[in-house]
Each structure stands twice: as structure tokens, then as C-alpha cells.
Design a protein around this motif. Structure first.
Motif, PDB file in Angstrom:
ATOM      1  N   ARG A 166      -2.928   3.019   1.885  1.00  0.00           N
ATOM      2  CA  ARG A 166      -3.086   4.403   2.314  1.00  0.00           C
ATOM      3  C   ARG A 166      -1.736   5.066   2.557  1.00  0.00           C
ATOM      4  N   ASP A 167      -0.684   4.272   2.703  1.00  0.00           N
ATOM      5  CA  ASP A 167       0.657   4.804   2.920  1.00  0.00           C
ATOM      6  C   ASP A 167       1.568   4.587   1.707  1.00  0.00           C
ATOM      7  N   ASN A 169       3.614   4.985  -1.775  1.00  0.00           N
ATOM      8  CA  ASN A 169       4.391   6.056  -2.407  1.00  0.00           C
ATOM      9  C   ASN A 169       4.969   5.515  -3.715  1.00  0.00           C
ATOM     10  N   ILE A 239       5.569   0.682  -0.541  1.00  0.00           N
ATOM     11  CA  ILE A 239       5.359   0.975   0.885  1.00  0.00           C
ATOM     12  C   ILE A 239       6.685   1.289   1.569  1.00  0.00           C
TER      13      ILE A 239
END
Length: 369
Positions: A166-167, A169, A239
């Protein structure tokens, strides 16, 4: 003396043995190691390492099929003669013992640092050794069954790590190839070091019930292991930013530490408490291989009495390997040792075995296909 049926293992159990032998402490710091060299392309390095490893698995399988009834120690004596072969046997015993000691120290240090910070190092160390000795003294079938049961821990591990997406990138790994082709290949060596343990095939091949599907089993185990390693490296890279990852020695644990739920805190502690099992499994398999070497050297019926003897120097070394700078220095030296015993010497075995086979000095074994 155990019955033959109690010593033999199935192809499925071989699959779990290979995977568990390659999982351990190194997997937690691997993303940091490959990022240091290959930057955002570290995940490509793990895939390349899988291709290289597949080639070495073929080499190991070729050696095993030439000597289907002999383990690695018996093969060395057969190829080099009793005297020179015994020297190689002693060398491999020392190698497996030294790696077992390093694995135990690294595992203990990790637990001491993250979970039991107030517990004396030697107490944790002794407890790990006791558990490992208990299993390593048993036969390969019992060890294989335990490894099969504990593989569920790896699945739980993957599920835990998946919660960090969910985090994620993806821009952290872009542009792909920015790390440079040369660095991508150089980082492959760090992955291969972490994958050491697959040499167990030379020990357990004679104990397989059915040797027909060994290549398929080894390939499947390799794909599974590389998939897990690639997943962890890739996840860490997306992450943490490049700057952050260069400062985090155990990125997997730090990822989990940052995740929290309403009823669960500190996933890193939950995970590490469970990951103790795969780390100990790696220690167990090295103890087993070292003790089997002493069994071969002294021509005894069982390897069990030698396991407690092997852990004596391992236990003593633990008191001198608690300084992290000393461990880092030893770890860097061990990279060359691992390459010698796992990658280079088997090539010599393959070449010598091929020469003997061609010159008619080798008793021919028809490989099962």
C-alpha cells in the motif's frame, strides 16, 4: 541401525530440503546488499542469479548421476583416492562447520538485536544449538519431514511482506537499467552467496527413493527460491527510496516494523519470532553435512555421535564473534570460501569424473531418465 526405507526421501521432500537449505539469515539483508551495487536494478540481479544457479544444479545433478550410490564425501574419495580424497573430506567438514557457526552467530545476533535485547547473547546461542543438535542427530527422513512442515512459515512470511504494498512507489526503480549492466552482473555474486545451501543435493541424492524426476524437482525448487528472493528484493526497492535503502541493513524487518493494524503492532517482531525456524533449519543442515563427513572419515554406522562434537568449536567460537565489525570482516572472507567449495570445486569434480569416465577407469553408471 536404521532401515533403508527410513533413510530414503521422496522428491517432494527433496524440494523442501533444497528450499529450506537456501533460506535463512541472508535473505533479510539481501536487498541492502544488491542495492549497494546495482541500485534499483537489484531485482534483475536475483533473476540472473537464478539462471546461473540452474546451470550449477545441472552440474551437481550430472555428478550425482555418475555416482548414484555415493554422497559427496564418497565421491571425493573415489575421484582423488583415499589419501587426497580424505584431505578434501576434512576440508569440507571444516567448511560446513565454519558456515554453521557463522549462521548460528548471525541468527543469534539478529534475535538479540530485534527481540530479546536484554537477554545475554550466550543464552540465545545455547538454545539455538540445543534445538539444532536435537534434529541434526536424526536421520534425513526426519529432517525432511520437519522441513516440509516448517515451509508454511515461508508462505506466512510472503503474506506479511505483501501488506507493505500500500506504500509502494515504482518510481524508485525507474529507469530500469540505470544501475548499469556491469553492476547488475556484479550484484549477482551477492545473491549467489545468499543462495548457498543447494549443494545438499550431493549429500541426499543417494537417499532418494525415485531419482527419475530429480531434475524437475531441482528446477522447481530453484524457481521457487528465486521467486521469493526476487519478490523480497523488488518489494524493498519500491518501498524504500534509494537513499533510505542505503542506510537500512535489514530492510525486510524495517518494512514490517512500519506496518501496523488496529489489533496488531510490531509485525517485525511477530515475523522474526517465526522466522527463527527457517534460520535454524539452515544451521541444522550444515551440522548434518559436517557430521556425515566425520562418519565417512571414521567409517562408523551413524553420524549422530559426531554432532555434539562438532558443536563444541561452534559454541566456543560464538564468544569471539559477537563484535559486528569482526563478523563483517569474517563474512567478507567467507564469500570467497563459499565460492570455492560450492561453485569451483564441484567443477573440478565434474571434469575429473568426466575424464575417468571417458578413459574407462570409471565404473559406468547408467543415469536414470
Amino acid at each position: 541401525m536404521l532401515k533403508a526405507s527410513e533413510k530414503s526421501i521422496s522428491q517432494g521432500q527433496l524440494y523442501f530440503i533444497i528450499i529450506q537449505s537456501q533460506m535463512g539469515v541472508g535473505i533479510l539483508s539481501l536487498p541492502f546488499a544488491v542495492h549497494t551495487t546495482a541500485k534499483g536494478d537489484g531485482w534483475i540481479s536475483t533473476i540472473l542469479a537464478g539462471i546461473v544457479l540452474q546451470i550449477w544444479l545441472l552440474i551437481f545433478l550430472a555428478i550425482s548421476r555418475w555416482f548414484p550410490e555415493k554422497n559427496i564425501y564418497q565421491i571425493m574419495k573415489h575421484l582423488f583416492g583415499r589419501f587426497v580424497g580424505s584431505i578434501f573430506v576434512v576440508a569440507y567438514i571444516l567448511y560446513f562447520t565454519a558456515v554453521a557457526a557463522l549462521v548460528a552467530v548471525l541468527q543469534t545476533g539478529l534475535i538479540n538485536k530485534w527481540i530479546l535485547t536484554l537477554t545475554p547473547f550466550w543464552i540465545i546461542y545455547v538454545l539455538i544449538i540445543i534445538v539444532a543438535v536435537y534434529l541434526a542427530t536424526d536421520n534425513i527422513l526426519t529432517i525432511a519431514r520437519f522441513f516440509s512442515l516448517s515451509t508454511g512459515v515461508i508462505l506466512f512470511f510472503i503474506l506479511l511482506v505483501s501488506t507493505v504494498y500500500r506504500d509502494a512507489n515504482l518510481s524508485y526503480i525507474l529507469p530500469i537499467g540505470d544501475g548499469g549492466i556491469k553492476n547488475i552482473f556484479i550484484a549477482t555474486k551477492d545473491v549467489l552467496i545468499a543462495l548457498a545451501g543447494f549443494e545438499i543435493i550431493l549429500m541426499v541424492y543417494p537417499l532418494l527413493k525415485d531419482k527419475k524426476k530429480t531434475f524437475k524437482t531441482l528446477t522447481l525448487a530453484n524457481i521457487t527460491t528465486i521467486s521469493i528472493y526476487t519478490f523480497l528484493v523488488f518489494t524493498s526497492l519500491i518501498i524504500f527510496s534509494p537513499v533510505e535503502l542505503s542506510l537500512v541493513p535489514e530492510p525486510v524487518l524495517y518494512m514490517l516494523k512500519a506496518i501496523s493494524f488496529e489489533i496488531i503492532e510490531r509485525l517485525d517482531l511477530i515475523f522474526l519470532s517465526i522466522w527463527v525456524i527457517p534460520m535454524t533449519n539452515s544451521f541444522i543442515i550444515y551440522l548434518y553435512q559436517a557430521s556425515k563427513g566425520l562418519k565417512e572419515l571414521f567409517h562408523t554406522d551413524s553420524h549422530s555421535p559426531f554432532v555434539p562434537i562438532i558443536v563444541i568449536p561452534i559454541f566456543i567460537s560464538g564468544f569471539f564473534l559477537q563484535d559486528k565489525f569482526v563478523i563483517q570482516k569474517i563474512d567478507s572472507i567467507f564469500q570467497y570460501i563459499i565460492y570455492s567449495f560450492v561453485f569451483f570445486l564441484p567443477i573440478a569434480f565434474l571434469i575429473l569424473g568426466f575424464i575417468k569416465k571417458k578413459t574407462g577407469k570409471e565404473k559406468k553408471h547408467v543415469p536414470t531418465t
